[in-house]
Design a protein around this motif. Structure first.
Motif, PDB file in Angstrom:
ATOM      1  N   VAL A  86       0.839  -1.203   0.000  1.00  0.00           N
ATOM      2  CA  VAL A  86       0.000   0.000   0.000  1.00  0.00           C
ATOM      3  C   VAL A  86       0.870   1.248   0.000  1.00  0.00           C
ATOM      4  CG1 VAL A  86      -1.697   1.313   1.328  1.00  0.00           C
ATOM      5  CG2 VAL A  86      -1.954  -1.163   1.115  1.00  0.00           C
ATOM      6  N   ASP A  87       1.908   1.274   0.841  1.00  0.00           N
ATOM      7  CA  ASP A  87       2.803   2.442   0.900  1.00  0.00           C
ATOM      8  C   ASP A  87       3.526   2.652  -0.425  1.00  0.00           C
ATOM      9  OD1 ASP A  87       2.052   2.930   3.492  1.00  0.00           O
ATOM     10  OD2 ASP A  87       3.776   1.872   4.379  1.00  0.00           O
ATOM     11  N   ARG A  88       3.997   1.560  -1.038  1.00  0.00           N
ATOM     12  CA  ARG A  88       4.712   1.673  -2.302  1.00  0.00           C
ATOM     13  C   ARG A  88       3.801   2.227  -3.403  1.00  0.00           C
ATOM     14  NH1 ARG A  88       6.364  -3.657  -3.528  1.00  0.00           N
ATOM     15  NH2 ARG A  88       4.463  -3.782  -4.728  1.00  0.00           N
ATOM     16  N   ILE A  89       2.556   1.757  -3.442  1.00  0.00           N
ATOM     17  CA  ILE A  89       1.613   2.251  -4.449  1.00  0.00           C
ATOM     18  C   ILE A  89       1.250   3.704  -4.168  1.00  0.00           C
ATOM     19  CG2 ILE A  89      -0.721   1.971  -5.366  1.00  0.00           C
ATOM     20  CD1 ILE A  89      -0.411  -1.032  -4.961  1.00  0.00           C
ATOM     21  N   ALA A  90       1.060   4.051  -2.889  1.00  0.00           N
ATOM     22  CA  ALA A  90       0.692   5.432  -2.528  1.00  0.00           C
ATOM     23  C   ALA A  90       1.768   6.418  -2.960  1.00  0.00           C
ATOM     24  CB  ALA A  90       0.438   5.527  -1.027  1.00  0.00           C
ATOM     25  N   GLU A  91       3.033   6.021  -2.832  1.00  0.00           N
ATOM     26  CA  GLU A  91       4.134   6.910  -3.234  1.00  0.00           C
ATOM     27  C   GLU A  91       4.152   7.149  -4.745  1.00  0.00           C
ATOM     28  OE1 GLU A  91       7.706   5.166  -1.775  1.00  0.00           O
ATOM     29  OE2 GLU A  91       7.167   5.481   0.321  1.00  0.00           O
ATOM     30  N   SER A  92       3.669   6.175  -5.506  1.00  0.00           N
ATOM     31  CA  SER A  92       3.721   6.310  -6.966  1.00  0.00           C
ATOM     32  C   SER A  92       2.520   7.071  -7.531  1.00  0.00           C
ATOM     33  CB  SER A  92       3.802   4.933  -7.608  1.00  0.00           C
ATOM     34  OG  SER A  92       2.595   4.233  -7.420  1.00  0.00           O
ATOM     35  N   LEU A  93       1.504   7.357  -6.708  1.00  0.00           N
ATOM     36  CA  LEU A  93       0.304   8.038  -7.204  1.00  0.00           C
ATOM     37  C   LEU A  93       0.476   9.556  -7.165  1.00  0.00           C
ATOM     38  CD1 LEU A  93      -2.497   5.929  -5.481  1.00  0.00           C
ATOM     39  CD2 LEU A  93      -1.836   5.890  -7.877  1.00  0.00           C
ATOM     40  N   PRO A  94       0.176  10.226  -8.280  1.00  0.00           N
ATOM     41  CA  PRO A  94       0.291  11.689  -8.306  1.00  0.00           C
ATOM     42  C   PRO A  94      -1.005  12.377  -7.855  1.00  0.00           C
ATOM     43  CG  PRO A  94      -0.144  10.902 -10.505  1.00  0.00           C
ATOM     44  CD  PRO A  94      -0.065   9.692  -9.626  1.00  0.00           C
ATOM     45  N   VAL A  95      -1.479  12.052  -6.643  1.00  0.00           N
ATOM     46  CA  VAL A  95      -2.712  12.623  -6.103  1.00  0.00           C
ATOM     47  C   VAL A  95      -2.351  13.448  -4.874  1.00  0.00           C
ATOM     48  CG1 VAL A  95      -4.982  12.070  -5.117  1.00  0.00           C
ATOM     49  CG2 VAL A  95      -4.046  10.653  -6.947  1.00  0.00           C
ATOM     50  N   GLU A  96      -2.858  14.689  -4.823  1.00  0.00           N
ATOM     51  CA  GLU A  96      -2.510  15.583  -3.713  1.00  0.00           C
ATOM     52  C   GLU A  96      -3.274  15.255  -2.435  1.00  0.00           C
ATOM     53  OE1 GLU A  96      -2.718  19.673  -4.798  1.00  0.00           O
ATOM     54  OE2 GLU A  96      -1.572  19.340  -6.626  1.00  0.00           O
ATOM     55  N   ASP A  97      -4.552  14.911  -2.551  1.00  0.00           N
ATOM     56  CA  ASP A  97      -5.359  14.613  -1.368  1.00  0.00           C
ATOM     57  C   ASP A  97      -4.875  13.298  -0.747  1.00  0.00           C
ATOM     58  OD1 ASP A  97      -7.283  14.474   0.577  1.00  0.00           O
ATOM     59  OD2 ASP A  97      -8.936  14.031  -0.792  1.00  0.00           O
ATOM     60  N   ALA A 129      -6.037  11.419   1.794  1.00  0.00           N
ATOM     61  CA  ALA A 129      -7.051  10.393   2.047  1.00  0.00           C
ATOM     62  C   ALA A 129      -7.404   9.645   0.758  1.00  0.00           C
ATOM     63  CB  ALA A 129      -8.301  11.020   2.654  1.00  0.00           C
ATOM     64  N   LEU A 130      -7.553  10.411  -0.325  1.00  0.00           N
ATOM     65  CA  LEU A 130      -7.857   9.797  -1.619  1.00  0.00           C
ATOM     66  C   LEU A 130      -6.692   8.931  -2.088  1.00  0.00           C
ATOM     67  CD1 LEU A 130      -9.684   9.440  -4.068  1.00  0.00           C
ATOM     68  CD2 LEU A 130      -8.706  11.558  -4.997  1.00  0.00           C
ATOM     69  N   ARG A 131      -5.467   9.440  -1.910  1.00  0.00           N
ATOM     70  CA  ARG A 131      -4.287   8.674  -2.329  1.00  0.00           C
ATOM     71  C   ARG A 131      -4.206   7.345  -1.556  1.00  0.00           C
ATOM     72  NH1 ARG A 131      -0.455  12.400  -1.951  1.00  0.00           N
ATOM     73  NH2 ARG A 131      -0.070  11.977   0.231  1.00  0.00           N
ATOM     74  N   ASN A 132      -4.467   7.381  -0.239  1.00  0.00           N
ATOM     75  CA  ASN A 132      -4.406   6.156   0.565  1.00  0.00           C
ATOM     76  C   ASN A 132      -5.512   5.174   0.174  1.00  0.00           C
ATOM     77  OD1 ASN A 132      -2.155   6.997   1.968  1.00  0.00           O
ATOM     78  ND2 ASN A 132      -3.353   7.937   3.618  1.00  0.00           N
ATOM     79  N   ALA A 133      -6.704   5.707  -0.109  1.00  0.00           N
ATOM     80  CA  ALA A 133      -7.804   4.835  -0.523  1.00  0.00           C
ATOM     81  C   ALA A 133      -7.486   4.167  -1.860  1.00  0.00           C
ATOM     82  CB  ALA A 133      -9.097   5.636  -0.617  1.00  0.00           C
ATOM     83  N   LEU A 134      -6.950   4.942  -2.804  1.00  0.00           N
ATOM     84  CA  LEU A 134      -6.584   4.375  -4.103  1.00  0.00           C
ATOM     85  C   LEU A 134      -5.439   3.370  -3.958  1.00  0.00           C
ATOM     86  CD1 LEU A 134      -6.787   7.552  -6.372  1.00  0.00           C
ATOM     87  CD2 LEU A 134      -8.320   5.574  -6.386  1.00  0.00           C
ATOM     88  N   ALA A 135      -4.535   3.637  -3.052  1.00  0.00           N
ATOM     89  CA  ALA A 135      -3.420   2.706  -2.828  1.00  0.00           C
ATOM     90  C   ALA A 135      -3.924   1.384  -2.252  1.00  0.00           C
ATOM     91  CB  ALA A 135      -2.385   3.342  -1.909  1.00  0.00           C
ATOM     92  N   ARG A 136      -4.864   1.449  -1.296  1.00  0.00           N
ATOM     93  CA  ARG A 136      -5.432   0.213  -0.740  1.00  0.00           C
ATOM     94  C   ARG A 136      -6.172  -0.569  -1.816  1.00  0.00           C
ATOM     95  NH1 ARG A 136      -6.720   3.724   3.375  1.00  0.00           N
ATOM     96  NH2 ARG A 136      -8.917   3.749   2.736  1.00  0.00           N
ATOM     97  N   LEU A 137      -6.948   0.143  -2.644  1.00  0.00           N
ATOM     98  CA  LEU A 137      -7.661  -0.508  -3.746  1.00  0.00           C
ATOM     99  C   LEU A 137      -6.672  -1.165  -4.713  1.00  0.00           C
ATOM    100  CD1 LEU A 137     -10.257  -1.101  -5.326  1.00  0.00           C
ATOM    101  CD2 LEU A 137      -9.962   1.133  -6.426  1.00  0.00           C
ATOM    102  N   GLY A 138      -5.611  -0.456  -5.046  1.00  0.00           N
ATOM    103  CA  GLY A 138      -4.612  -1.007  -5.952  1.00  0.00           C
ATOM    104  C   GLY A 138      -3.935  -2.245  -5.383  1.00  0.00           C
ATOM    105  N   ALA A 139      -3.664  -2.236  -4.074  1.00  0.00           N
ATOM    106  CA  ALA A 139      -3.023  -3.387  -3.432  1.00  0.00           C
ATOM    107  C   ALA A 139      -3.943  -4.609  -3.451  1.00  0.00           C
ATOM    108  CB  ALA A 139      -2.633  -3.044  -1.999  1.00  0.00           C
ATOM    109  N   VAL A 140      -5.226  -4.386  -3.254  1.00  0.00           N
ATOM    110  CA  VAL A 140      -6.180  -5.503  -3.287  1.00  0.00           C
ATOM    111  C   VAL A 140      -6.286  -6.057  -4.708  1.00  0.00           C
ATOM    112  CG1 VAL A 140      -8.610  -6.119  -3.020  1.00  0.00           C
ATOM    113  CG2 VAL A 140      -7.482  -4.750  -1.266  1.00  0.00           C
ATOM    114  N   ILE A 141      -6.327  -5.174  -5.692  1.00  0.00           N
ATOM    115  CA  ILE A 141      -6.409  -5.615  -7.081  1.00  0.00           C
ATOM    116  C   ILE A 141      -5.165  -6.369  -7.500  1.00  0.00           C
ATOM    117  CG2 ILE A 141      -6.516  -4.812  -9.472  1.00  0.00           C
ATOM    118  CD1 ILE A 141      -8.381  -2.580  -8.499  1.00  0.00           C
ATOM    119  N   LYS A 142      -4.004  -5.867  -7.104  1.00  0.00           N
ATOM    120  CA  LYS A 142      -2.746  -6.562  -7.453  1.00  0.00           C
ATOM    121  C   LYS A 142      -2.645  -7.923  -6.792  1.00  0.00           C
ATOM    122  CE  LYS A 142       0.654  -3.270  -8.859  1.00  0.00           C
ATOM    123  NZ  LYS A 142       2.012  -2.818  -8.662  1.00  0.00           N
TER     124      LYS A 142
END
Length: 163
Positions: A135-146, A148-161
Motif C-alpha cells: 500500500v505504501d509503495r503504491i501510494a508513493e507512486s500516485l500523483p494525487v494531492e489529497d 485520504a484519496l491517495r491512501n484509498a486508491l493505494a489500498r484498492l490497488g493493493a487488493v487488485i494486485k
C-alpha cells in the motif's frame, strides 16, 4: 420412605426429539438425516446453492399395496436461490442419483424447484487486509494531492494486485 430422585438437566434433544420428528414427518422426511447430511449427500459443488424443503410421497396404488409392484418414487422439493435454479435443474440427474444412493433405493424420481432465498448461508471468511508495504509503495507512486484519496486508491490497488 423413599427419597425423591435427583433431577439432572435433560438434554434439549430429549425434549424436542418427538416434536421435531412430527414436524419432519409432516414434510415427508422419515428422519432428519437428509437435512443434516445434505452437504455430504450432494457434495460441496451443489449444497451451497440448494436445500431440501420436503419430500412429496405419492399415494400407494392398489398393486403397490398388495406387493405386486414397487412403490412410485417421490418428488424432492428443493429451495434454490433464483440465479442458480437453471444450473440446479441441469444437475438434477446427479442430484437424484446421489440422493437415491443415500437412501439405498429408488426413493426419489424427480425434483421440484422452489426459488427462494436459502435459510442457511455459508459465511465467507472476511478478506485479508492488503499488505501495508505494498500500500505504501503504491501510494508513493500516485500523483494525487489529497492524502485520504491517495491512501484509498493505494489500498484498492493493493487488493487488485493481490488477485
Amino acid at each position: 420412605m423413599s427419597t425423591p430422585a435427583r433431577g439432572f438437566p435433560r438434554p434439549l434433544s430429549d425434549l424436542l426429539g418427538a416434536t421435531l420428528t412430527d414436524v419432519m414427518k409432516a414434510q415427508g422426511f422419515a428422519s432428519g438425516e437428509i437435512l443434516a447430511r445434505w452437504a455430504t449427500i450432494v457434495g460441496p459443488d451443489i449444497a451451497p446453492f440448494c436445500e431440501p424443503l420436503k419430500i412429496n410421497w405419492p399415494r400407494l396404488s392398489p398393486k403397490a399395496e398388495a406387493g405386486d409392484a414397487p412403490p412410485e418414487p417421490a418428488t424432492l422439493v428443493l429451495r434454490v436461490e433464483g440465479p442458480m435454479a437453471l444450473e440446479i435443474q441441469h444437475m438434477s440427474g446427479a442430484i437424484l442419483e446421489r440422493v437415491n444412493r443415500f437412501f439405498g433405493w429408488q426413493a426419489v424420481g424427480r425434483l421440484a424447484l422452489r426459488q427462494a432465498p436459502l435459510r442457511r448461508r455459508v459465511r465467507r471468511a472476511p478478506p485479508k487486509p492488503p499488505d501495508p508495504a505494498v500500500v505504501d509503495r503504491i501510494a508513493e507512486s500516485l500523483p494525487v494531492e489529497d492524502e485520504a484519496l491517495r491512501n484509498a486508491l493505494a489500498r484498492l490497488g493493493a487488493v487488485i494486485k493481490r488477485k
